[in-house]
Design an enzyme around this catalytic site. Structure first.
Site, PDB file in Angstrom:
ATOM      1  N   GLY A  18       5.143  19.154   9.907  1.00 32.39           N
ATOM      2  CA  GLY A  18       4.099  20.011  10.428  1.00 32.39           C
ATOM      3  C   GLY A  18       2.941  19.874   9.582  1.00 32.39           C
TER       4      GLY A  18
ATOM      5  N   GLY B 165      -0.153  21.633  10.199  1.00 34.69           N
ATOM      6  CA  GLY B 165      -1.171  22.753  10.511  1.00 34.69           C
ATOM      7  C   GLY B 165      -1.714  23.155   9.093  1.00 34.69           C
TER       8      GLY B 165
ATOM      9  CB  SER C 241     -12.449  37.313  20.569  1.00 34.04           C
ATOM     10  OG  SER C 241     -12.397  37.883  19.617  1.00 34.04           O
TER      11      SER C 241
ATOM     12  NE  ARG D  82      -4.542  41.667  18.223  1.00 38.58           N
ATOM     13  CZ  ARG D  82      -4.623  40.501  17.653  1.00 38.58           C
ATOM     14  NH1 ARG D  82      -3.492  39.674  17.425  1.00 38.58           N
ATOM     15  NH2 ARG D  82      -5.769  39.892  17.276  1.00 38.58           N
TER      16      ARG D  82
ATOM     17  CG  HIS E 282      -1.679  35.366  20.094  1.00 38.77           C
ATOM     18  ND1 HIS E 282      -2.549  34.286  20.350  1.00 38.77           N
ATOM     19  CD2 HIS E 282      -2.430  36.030  19.058  1.00 38.77           C
ATOM     20  CE1 HIS E 282      -3.470  34.280  19.583  1.00 38.77           C
ATOM     21  NE2 HIS E 282      -3.264  35.019  18.596  1.00 38.77           N
TER      22      HIS E 282
ATOM     23  NE  ARG F   6      -0.565  36.737  13.775  1.00 35.07           N
ATOM     24  CZ  ARG F   6      -1.808  36.426  14.161  1.00 35.07           C
ATOM     25  NH1 ARG F   6      -2.537  36.966  13.247  1.00 35.07           N
ATOM     26  NH2 ARG F   6      -1.998  36.116  15.256  1.00 35.07           N
TER      27      ARG F   6
END
Lengths: 252, 658
Positions: free
Chosen positions: B60, B62, B304, B350, B421, B455
């Site tokens: 990876g 990232g 957003s 959220r 997400h 999160r």
């Protein structure tokens, strides 16, 4: 909607390629161009035909993976749009659409519409960075950067490295890509120490990869999905000229 | 699974590595404020000349993998880094929009390490490990310094100093950002550092290469089997330690905000080789994404969260009301967030906002062709502030919305719907970021450690870079120094050949079925089922139904899959099929975990466990632990290991946002 696709198929870099014709049936005008290809590919697999190979990843216009020339225009020619965000509502019922890979010597074809853009990575490896080790850096606010410079650096830093600038250029020049990275770093005080060295190293790598030079056609700017300005090329040329002169004079 | 009931509260297997047979996170003792300093002072160091002798595999590239590979190479280790993208610059960290948190307190608004720590623990609904979160908050400050030194063009004020903005779940402004492309700019910083190391010869980079299995020799992770996605070539790579930085598993839902290529294969294959998978049921559903428009759709795009500052969320009061929004009069609109959460209104957290949207749609009041959507309306804000003000605040988001939907959100409300997400669960790791499988380190979204059950915004970038730049480079030495003097297994070690053969056989099996269904059609079916049964709200019946369906789906997969072509060369259908094969088992593990966790917390909402007013009901007495699952064979119940969570600094409290 229904379309006819003429798609470039090529098994690998060594085999000759050719156009194949496929029908895209019952495509929603809300679909993106790549989703239209997904539908065509599902149909091909069901018929036992290998799907059209193309690259894509984020599908929101930021990773720079997707890359194809549609009717002669990289990313399809909508301003500021990558092909993953190009939607079918821009096409007409019954239209014949030609799809090709990026065509440039430094981007050899891997398969169908996939090309090898590792030459871009090597240009960055040559000097497209600030040499700093992890840790031991000063406090982030110790070095103020005038807002207008930070904004100009950010305008250039938005480059997604897709290669549309090269595909659009009659000389297959990578100068918009390269100058965007140099512009990003040269507008910041942190980037000054290596500015000359960077200009020389990146330009030499670019030339050795087989990219051509800029002859001011500005096709790259028109094709760039991030609308990066050719003004950065002028700035890069100035940096390169100064660095070459210094090198010749033995100042650096 | 053999049975579809939740496993009985487990008696722990004796001899797993902690006191009382439970998993031990190996956190240092003493006051939490000085854990990390003491730890760094006391760990064994490896001298620079010896670092050259160690090989490290990083999978990876990232934020976590790229920063770790670059930093480990700077320290002198020999690094091999692998990514499936054609360049390490394209890892999906690049798509993060909002920003990165750091306890810098540049705004003088009272921020501190403690506040960032507490917000993260509370935001995670008290299901994260305190010691890791404290360390994260502490090193957050170094990350900003590092990134600025690399030339990351963060937003600045006119005086030339760094600008901040605020984000959900916090009362201070601690988020640093680079327009709406913070993830891109941070990733390019790490990519540049990585590029410098590739040039210097410390990192050998393998792009367009996918990890397909982990090689475990004598109980230690010592190598990987990979496939070159362009040539089809299978190869094995050995090293002293393996680092997985392979991201999350959101694509098990088929549609998510993840990139097309994101997958669970690396972590799931490591799980099958013995690494415990922790809390797989913790997934984050983001409330404001562009809704699904048809079955051809390949991914979902986030809008957003900041839009909810000025936008009002509503659905029609009448069921099946298909009138255009402008024709629905004010008194026939249900501003449900304002109605249900009068004090927070449109800025409700959220998870709550997502569930409320689902309720309205389940009630038959969803909008758009599919009925899966609600409105985010800027009409009032435009009347109050004028269009130029709204354009200045959100212009780029309105443009993106128009590009995708063809609709002008200045003239009609946006259509939004929640979407998968981020995944908080991942491979279990201790304080050293090492899995229970010695030699296997796991960083970034791929591990489970810092976000608990939910999160907070702008924390994923922080965790990825903290792990890669500042934590793993220290902690990896603990394992490597314990291996001092041991040689790598020889190239002809029988295990290497065996694992390689298994990978080749798997590919042969997939390409030889030649049935009728495409790999994507299976993926879509798994995704729809997971969204329905293990999505925003879960219940016992639904989870049991899913658990029953998985074995049937697997059977159909192996009988009726159609992968065109063979293993050699680029083969897109084969790539997808291999990933789907793992989702067919991993999805089952997620449902199993969700069924066993008989409480609601963060992103895990069990309909049976809610308060009278519909809020999540956590059960600290019985579930204040990390559920780390051990693989016991496909179709067999996994074995539960518990890591008990203790809260000494942040005291357990009801997460009340009312």
């Amino acid at each position: 909607m229904n379309l006819t696709l003429k798609v470039w198929r090529q098994k690998d870099a060594k085999s000759p390629g050719k156009f194949e014709t496929y029908e895209a049936r019952n495509i929603s005008t809300h679909a993106s161009f790549l989703e239209m290809l997904d539908v065509v590919n599902e149909d091909l697999i069901s018929k036992g035909i290998e799907p059209i190979h193309f690259e894509s990843d984020c599908r929101e216009g930021i990773c720079g993976t997707c890359s194809m020339v549609i009717d002669g225009l990289p990313h399809g020619g909508q301003p500021g749009t990558t092909v993953c965000q190009l939607h079918m509502r821009y096409f007409q019922e019954g239209q014949v659409v030609t799809i090709e890979p990026w065509r440039a010597k430094p981007f050899p074809v891997v398969r169908d519409l996939i090309v090898d853009r590792s030459s871009f990575d090597r240009i960055i490896q040559a000097g497209g960075y600030i040499s700093v080790r992890t840790g031991g850096t000063p406090d982030a606010n110790a070095l103020p950067v005038p807002k207008q410079n930070a904004d100009l650096a950010m305008d250039a830093a938005q480059c997604i490295g897709c290669g549309a600038c090269v595909a659009a250029c009659r000389n297959a020049s990578g100068m918009l890509f390269m100058s965007a990275k140099m512009g990003h770093l040269s507008y910041l005080p942190q980037g000054q120490a290596e500015r000359s060295r960077r200009a020389l190293a990146m330009v030499r790598q670019h030339d050795s990869e087989g990219f051509g030079n800029c002859t001011n056609q500005y096709e790259c700017e028109a094709a760039c999905p991030k609308e990066i300005s050719v003004a950065y090329i002028a700035r890069m040329n100035r940096d390169y000229a100064l660095a070459s002169a210094k090198e010749m004079a033995g100042v650096e | 699974m053999a049975t579809t009931t939740a496993p009985a509260p487990t008696t722990q297997r004796p001899g797993t590595n902690g006191a009382n047979g439970t998993l031990d996170g190996k956190c240092p003792g003493g006051p939490i404020e000085s854990h990390w300093d003491h730890y760094k002072a006391e760990i064994k160091l490896i001298n620079p000349a010896n670092k050259r002798k160690y090989q490290v595999i990083v999978v990876g590239s990232g934020l976590a993998g790229g920063s770790a590979a670059a930093t480990l190479s700077e320290l002198g280790y020999q690094v091999k880094c692998f990514c499936y993208q054609d360049s390490p610059r394209r890892a999906h960290s690049i798509a993060a929009q909002g920003g990165i948190n750091a306890a810098k307190n540049y705004q003088n608004d009272g921020d501190s390490v403690y506040r960032l720590f507490y917000d993260t623990i509370k935001g995670g609904d008290f299901r994260a490990r305190e010691a890791n979160v404290w360390r994260l908050a502490e090193v957050s400050r170094n990350i900003i310094d590092q990134c600025v030194a690399q030339g990351v063009p963060f937003a600045r004020e006119y005086g030339g100093l760094l600008a901040n903005r605020s984000f959900g779940g916090a009362q201070v402004s601690r988020t640093f950002y680079a327009r709406g492309q913070t993830g891109q700019q941070l990733l390019l910083g790490a990519y540049q550092a990585l590029s410098a190391q590739i040039r210097a010869g410390g990192v050998k980079m393998f792009p367009h290469t996918e990890m397909l299995d982990l090689i475990v020799v004598d109980g230690h992770a010592k190598g990987i089997v990979v496939r070159d996605l362009w040539t089809g070539e299978i190869s094995t790579h050995m090293a002293n330690t393996v680092v997985l930085a392979t991201g999350g598993y959101g694509n098990v839902f088929y549609l998510s905000t993840n990139a097309r290529g994101c997958n669970v294969t690396a972590t799931y294959r490591a799980h099958k080789r013995g690494a415990f998978f922790a809390n797989p049921c913790y997934t984050q559903i983001h409330p404001t994404c562009i809704p699904v428009s048809g079955d051809y759709q390949s991914k979902l795009t986030l809008m957003s969260e900041s839009l909810r500052n000025d936008g009002r969320v509503w659905a029609p009061k009448k069921q099946g009301d298909k009138r255009p929004p402008q024709q629905i009069p004010e008194d026939e609109r249900d501003y449900y967030l304002e109605r249900k959460y009068p004090s927070y209104g449109n800025l409700a957290p959220r998870d709550i906002s997502s569930r409320a949207a689902k309720e309205a749609c389940d009630d038959g009041r969803g909008i758009g062709e599919s009925g899966l959507g609600v409105y985010l309306d800027f009409g009032d804000a435009i009347k109050r502030l004028g269009e130029p003000v709204i354009r200045e605040r959100y212009g780029n988001l309105f443009d993106m919305y128009e590009k995708i939907t063809g609709e002008n959100a200045y003239q009609q409300p946006m259509r939004i719907f929640p979407a998968v997400h981020y995944t908080m669960g991942g491979l279990w790791v201790d304080y050293n970021l090492m899995s229970n499988l010695p030699g296997l380190h796991v960083i970034g979204e791929a591990n489970f450690s810092d976000h608990g059950a939910n999160r907070l915004g702008a924390s994923a970038l922080m965790q990825g870079l903290a792990d890669g730049y500042f934590i793993l480079p220290y902690t990896i030495g603990v394992y490597l120094s314990s291996e001092a003097g041991k040689k790598l297994p020889p190239a002809d070690h029988p295990t290497i050949g065996t694992v390689r053969k298994e990978v080749e056989d798997r590919i042969k099996r997939l390409t030889s079925i030649k049935g009728k269904r495409t790999p994507s059609s299976f993926h879509r079916e798994i995704g729809l089922m997971m969204w329905d049964k293990c999505g925003m709200a879960r219940n016992r019946d639904g989870l049991q139904a899913a658990l029953k369906r998985f074995p049937e789906l697997r059977e159909e997969f192996y009988q009726n899959l159609n992968v065109t072509g063979e293993g050699g060369g680029a083969n897109a259908a084969l790539e997808i099929a291999g990933r789907v094969e793992d989702y067919l088992e991993f999805g089952e593990l997620m449902c199993f975990d969700a069924l066993h966790r008989e409480e609601s917390c963060g992103g895990h909402f069990r309909e049976e466990y809610q308060t009278e007013d519909g809020e999540a009901a956590r059960d600290d007495e019985n579930f204040a632990y990390v559920a780390a699952w051990e693989y016991k064979g496909t179709g067999q119940n996994p074995y539960l290991h518990k890591e008990m969570l203790e809260f000494k600094k942040a005291h357990l409290a009801v997460r009340n946002y009312k």
